[in-house]
Design an enzyme around this catalytic site. Structure first.
Site, PDB file in Angstrom:
ATOM      1  CG  HIS A  19      -0.650   0.181   2.456  1.00 29.61           C
ATOM      2  ND1 HIS A  19      -0.179  -0.819   3.523  1.00 29.61           N
ATOM      3  CD2 HIS A  19      -0.163   1.314   3.291  1.00 29.61           C
ATOM      4  CE1 HIS A  19       0.285  -0.371   4.539  1.00 29.61           C
ATOM      5  NE2 HIS A  19       0.168   0.891   4.538  1.00 29.61           N
ATOM      6  CB  SER A  36       2.929   1.608   6.242  1.00 29.44           C
ATOM      7  OG  SER A  36       1.564   1.633   7.040  1.00 29.44           O
ATOM      8  CG  ASP A  49       0.444  -4.298   2.871  1.00 29.66           C
ATOM      9  OD1 ASP A  49       1.086  -3.590   1.927  1.00 29.66           O
ATOM     10  OD2 ASP A  49      -0.245  -3.772   3.471  1.00 29.66           O
TER      11      ASP A  49
END
Length: 705
Positions: free
Chosen positions: A84, A641, A221
């Site tokens: 992402h 992240s 991810d």
């Protein structure tokens, strides 16, 4: 004597709310008690190996494009981050014919690696406390505006000095502990970053919004980029075909050894923003003015976006990234408010403030400065303005292309044409038609205009609402159609002559000016109490630090490098243990439910790969299964992240990508019972690079052990 002090501090940490699993610690001044606790938990590296010298572990961690984190994993500059985090880069290279978002991408040679506009990585070189230096320059007697000017001035001076030694470095000065401390950080930024590998969206965003912020999780991810450098200096350089892969001072060793429950786990990355020193009054404002507003407005926008995206593949490609960015903090806001109420955080914080006030009364510390009654009044006075401001931002900031262009015009754009002929001076918009869709744009535009009027007081309405009422009978779609038809700003390649009468009469230009005037009015209201609240919150933080001066304290996150440590392990809610990892069989079970939930769809090859009888070297030696995602009690937030997750030896075991739903209030209150980091197991990452991508050259370069 020092050993006794350290052991005493460790004992205090154990008794206080600051536990081994809580804290976003700056590394350059890591408290000795914290480092000793890390070693007790299983950290095997020396402090020097963590921070000092070219081969320090911190040198493998990067700020990824100013919004995520990442880690260098090879001697040729390969960087792992989340899928992402690479979403917009992947989307920008995608077309209907070559849909890398949908189908994935692997560059089999250096020449095939894809450059990315406006992306970069930054390395932190070092950090230092400049609080006293600012103080000697009169900082503490200045107004807030003067303080900001002094910080900018010192930052410029320090950058100038460092550039004389190395022109690729720069300095940033940031506030810590609510402005009670200021640290200067030296960075080196590399602007040539290229996309190397990404798996299909079905796996990189598996579970979509259904599973976002949820556990158990099976999302793979990750995405892979490469840093490129000047071929002569191995230093930063703007994109050029002549650039070569960067050779870093330090890269992280990727490990296939895995983890067990209770093992030491550590993240290093760039957490964006937390507010754990925030007052109870500030938390109430966050809940009612910020989060509730964000969730409501984005819900309206996203319902329209997803309907158009599911109807047209070309539209989906244009809006995949925008939708993901919007929905992430839409769901976060809902979850945070749920936690604030269910845990009773406002009352807990108020009780703590009562303790501070009692201590303040007994000691006299900041007696004439910190005033809780004033702080409450300041927040009460600005609530309506804050609520309107959040509605304005969520309605008019980057929500539709027309408004984005109108706002750019109102703020002033680069003027083209002859300087001596004003009537021939013009501005123009680049053709970005590949980034937006007219039907979606117009429907969102109309819906948000209507929604804004329904949720703010009449005094906060821009002047064009009078036109909507009188000329269009409050038909927002008709007003939007009118703007699109009559305004110059949406005309492809149109030169907009800014000194002609037609410019001022253009309804799109007037719309933008009305927005500018309206926002200025709202901001003026907010500014009435902004400095007063800022000062009182700073005093509150100072009082807490003084009252608990025998304990180490970490500063709120501000997108500077932080370390968080703890252990691998799950949590228990309502008597139900969460488990601490997921397996291949669990993702297959979800994939079989794709007919009920499209966000569990995966291609047949993924069904086949995840149903394998033998996962080879990617199999966990203890469980005999391939583990997909896992939990730790590390302390992270947005910006983390892509942060590397290290074991006690500093080897890479995963990438942090999410938190759990039950702890979404952790930005303001860390709940050690429930707060968990969700990471993707690096063995899951390598398995898909190997068996789906056949990325042999990358796997050899990484050299996992």
């Amino acid at each position: 004597m020092m050993k006794k002090i350290i052991l005493s501090l460790i004992a205090m940490i154990g008794m206080s709310h600051v536990r081994a699993d809580e804290g976003m610690w700056t590394i350059y001044n890591l408290p000795p008690a914290v480092y000793e606790m890390m070693k007790q938990e299983g950290f095997k590296m020396s402090y020097n190996d963590l921070y000092y010298g070219d081969h320090a572990l911190k040198n493998a961690v990067v700020n990824f494009s100013g919004y995520c984190s990442g880690v260098v994993v090879s001697p040729n500059g390969l960087v792992f981050t989340n899928h992402h985090c690479g979403f917009e880069a992947i989307r920008s290279h995608s077309t209907v014919e070559h849909d890398y978002m949908l189908n994935g991408f692997y560059a089999k040679t250096y020449e095939e690696e894809l450059p990315n506009k406006n992306m970069f990585v930054s390395f932190m070189v070092n950090q230092e406390d400049v609080t006293k230096r600012l103080g000697t320059l009169g900082f503490n007697t200045m107004t807030i505006e003067q303080q900001e000017q002094l910080i900018d001035s010192l930052q410029d001076a320090m950058t100038k000095d460092i550039k004389e030694k190395d022109s690729t470095l720069y300095v940033s000065i940031d506030a810590f502990y609510e402005g009670n401390k200021y640290y200067a950080t030296t960075y080196q930024m590399f602007p040539d970053l290229r996309l190397v590998f990404t798996i299909p969206k079905s796996m990189g965003k598996f579970g979509g919004e259904t599973d976002n912020w949820m556990w158990p999780r099976q999302t793979c991810d990750f995405s892979v980029f490469r840093i490129y450098a000047d071929p002569r200096t191995n230093g930063p350089a703007e994109y050029s075909e002549e650039n070569v892969p960067y050779h870093p001072k330090r890269w992280a060793q990727v490990s296939l050894q895995g983890y067990q429950e209770g093992d030491y786990a550590m993240t290093i990355g760039y957490p964006g923003s937390t507010s754990r020193y925030l007052s109870s009054y500030g938390i109430r404002e966050r809940r009612d003015a910020d989060n509730a507003t964000r969730a409501q407005v984005r819900g309206v926008k996203q319902d329209i976006m997803i309907r158009h995206m599911r109807a047209d593949e070309a539209v989906r490609i244009k809006y995949d990234s925008k939708y993901a960015q919007s929905s992430n903090y839409w769901k976060n806001s809902i979850g945070m408010n749920k936690c604030i109420d269910s845990i009773g955080i406002i009352n807990q914080k108020k009780a703590f403030e009562d303790r501070i006030q009692a201590w303040q009364d007994s000691t006299g510390f900041l007696k004439d400065s910190l005033d809780f009654a004033k702080l409450k009044k300041f927040y009460d006075d600005r609530f309506a303005d804050r609520h309107a401001f959040m509605n304005w931002i969520e309605t008019f900031a980057n929500t539709n292309e027309f408004t984005t262009r109108a706002r750019k015009l109102s703020r002033g754009m680069t003027i083209q044409g002859p300087a001596d002929k004003p009537k021939k001076q013009y501005v123009t918009f680049e053709d970005n038609s590949d980034e937006w869709d007219e039907a979606l744009d117009k429907e969102v535009f109309a819906a948000l205009l209507k929604n804004y009027k329904e949720h703010v007081n009449e005094k906060y309405l821009p002047a064009f609402y009078s036109t909507i009422s009188k000329k269009f009978g409050n038909d927002y779609s008709k007003y939007v159609d009118y703007l699109y038809k009559k305004s110059m700003i949406m005309k492809k390649g149109k030169k907009i002559y800014i000194n002609k009468k037609s410019y001022q009469k253009d309804p799109g230009v007037q719309y933008g000016l009305d927005l500018l005037e309206n926002l200025s009015m709202i901001r003026e209201g907010l500014l009435q109490t902004y400095d007063s609240i800022d000062i009182q919150e700073r005093y509150l933080c100072a009082a807490k630090l003084r009252m608990e001066q025998d304990l180490p304290h970490y500063s709120d996150a501000n997108f500077t490098m932080r370390l968080s440590y703890g252990q691998v392990g799950g949590f228990e809610l309502g008597g139900n243990p969460s488990g601490y990892y997921t397996t291949a069989s669990s993702i297959v079970d979800k994939m079989k439910k794709a007919d009920q939930n499209v966000e569990y769809y995966a291609e047949p090859i993924m069904h086949e790969l995840m149903s394998a009888k033998d996962f080879g070297p990617y199999t966990d030696k203890k469980t005999g299964e391939m583990q997909l995602c896992f939990l730790t009690n590390n302390d992270i937030t947005g910006g983390n992240s892509g942060s590397p997750m290290f074991d006690g030896k500093g080897q890479l075991i995963g990438l942090a990508f999410d938190g759990n739903w039950d702890s979404l209030s952790s930005d303001i209150n860390f709940d050690r019972r429930l707060a968990r980091t969700i990471g993707v197991d690096i063995r899951f990452v390598l398995y898909l690079m190997d068996k789906w991508g056949h990325a042999d050259r990358l796997l050899k370069e990484i050299g996992a052990k």
